[in-house]
Write an enzyme that holds these catalytic residues in place. Structure first.
Site, PDB file in Angstrom:
ATOM      1  N   GLU A 239       0.744  -1.768  -1.869  1.00  0.00           N
ATOM      2  CA  GLU A 239       0.411  -2.899  -2.590  1.00  0.00           C
ATOM      3  C   GLU A 239       2.008  -3.731  -4.002  1.00  0.00           C
ATOM      4  O   GLU A 239       1.630  -4.599  -3.894  1.00  0.00           O
ATOM      5  CB  GLU A 239      -1.203  -3.040  -3.653  1.00  0.00           C
ATOM      6  CG  GLU A 239      -0.928  -2.414  -5.086  1.00  0.00           C
ATOM      7  CD  GLU A 239      -0.469  -1.339  -4.796  1.00  0.00           C
ATOM      8  OE1 GLU A 239      -1.566  -0.175  -6.370  1.00  0.00           O
ATOM      9  OE2 GLU A 239      -1.364   0.321  -3.397  1.00  0.00           O
TER      10      GLU A 239
ATOM     11  N   HIS B 273       2.644   3.307  -3.350  1.00  0.00           N
ATOM     12  CA  HIS B 273       1.820   2.413  -3.615  1.00  0.00           C
ATOM     13  C   HIS B 273       2.172   0.780  -2.325  1.00  0.00           C
ATOM     14  O   HIS B 273       2.514   0.004  -2.839  1.00  0.00           O
ATOM     15  CB  HIS B 273       1.557   1.576  -4.685  1.00  0.00           C
ATOM     16  CG  HIS B 273       0.992   2.690  -6.345  1.00  0.00           C
ATOM     17  ND1 HIS B 273      -0.407   2.308  -6.489  1.00  0.00           N
ATOM     18  CD2 HIS B 273       1.912   3.271  -7.451  1.00  0.00           C
ATOM     19  CE1 HIS B 273      -0.472   3.374  -7.750  1.00  0.00           C
ATOM     20  NE2 HIS B 273       0.929   4.250  -7.547  1.00  0.00           N
TER      21      HIS B 273
ATOM     22  N   CYS C 289      -1.880   7.072  -3.334  1.00  0.00           N
ATOM     23  CA  CYS C 289      -1.127   8.064  -4.864  1.00  0.00           C
ATOM     24  C   CYS C 289      -1.972   8.795  -5.289  1.00  0.00           C
ATOM     25  O   CYS C 289      -2.083   9.607  -4.411  1.00  0.00           O
ATOM     26  CB  CYS C 289      -0.950   6.541  -6.221  1.00  0.00           C
ATOM     27  SG  CYS C 289       0.524   7.294  -7.230  1.00  0.00           S
TER      28      CYS C 289
END
Length: 241
Positions: free
Chosen positions: A205, A203, A94
């Site tokens: 994750e 992202h 990011c």
């Protein structure tokens, strides 16, 4: 072939990854995602850890200038330069991608980035910002990060991005960076793969199975130096200051 070895789940074979701890928010989800992808993970800003890790992850959320201030507070610009000079892998996420560029412009103010790549981070040219949610990407054909997940969607949360890529590759023997694009109001850089340095605007994750697969692809590129083994926390224990 043992399928566990494919996922690097054996503790002796798993790469040791440091998630840079400089005050960024939401780092714990990155730690958990990297563990799910097969890494041993330590949250740290200790220079020895940063330099010795098989892979370094630079997370980032919020304002470009604030992230740069946090990175400077732990000497990260110098440490990242040293890692990359030695061919040691780094992954930005990011705003961790954005700060790899020359500069960021937010609310009319320019902030100096790490200048690993030429370019300016600016507000997205879109009727609605932030760009929040799932989106497709267009990776290059030889992408390592997106191998096997070229058609998947990834989760974005950002109002700023790099909308022009002007990298003058003048050395024939060097491989040009691989740039992945996405679109929100217009094209923007969604990821870059450039030797030891990789980064994603989205992202991983937060990107479910596709994000874990991308992280596993990155982990597969890491050397196993053995320098961090005794300093790694017990799996699932990520705190280190």
């Amino acid at each position: 072939m043992n399928p566990e070895n494919d996922q690097v789940t054996d503790s002796e074979q798993a790469p040791c990854v440091v998630v840079l701890d400089y005050g960024a928010g939401n780092v714990h989800s990155a730690v958990r995602a990297l563990e799910a992808a097969g890494a041993r993970v330590k949250l740290s800003a200790d220079p020895e850890d940063v330099m010795d890790a098989d892979g370094l992850v630079v997370p980032g959320v919020g304002a470009f200038a604030a992230v740069m201030a946090g990175l400077r507070s732990v000497q990260a610009p110098r440490l990242i330069d040293r890692r990359l000079s030695g061919g040691r892998p780094v992954l930005g996420i990011c705003v961790g991608l954005q700060v790899m560029f020359d500069e960021g412009v937010e609310h009319g103010e320019r902030s100096e980035g790490l200048a690993q790549w030429p370019g300016t981070v600016e507000r997205l040219n879109a009727p609605v910002v932030p760009h929040m949610g799932w989106n497709t990407v267009e990776p290059p054909e030889d992408s390592v990060l997106f191998k096997g997940i070229e058609d998947e969607r990834f989760y974005f949360v950002h109002s700023y991005g790099v909308q022009d890529w002007n990298f003058d590759q003048t050395i024939d023997r060097m491989r040009a960076p691989g740039v992945t694009w996405s679109e929100h109001g217009g094209p923007f850089v969604a990821a870059v793969e450039n030797g030891a340095l990789s980064a994603t605007q989205f992202h991983p994750e937060k990107s479910s199975a596709a994000g874990i697969a991308l992280l596993r692809n990155w982990l597969g590129t890491l050397p196993r130096t053995g320098r961090m083994g005794e300093r790694m926390p017990v799996r699932g224990v990520e705190v280190e200051k």
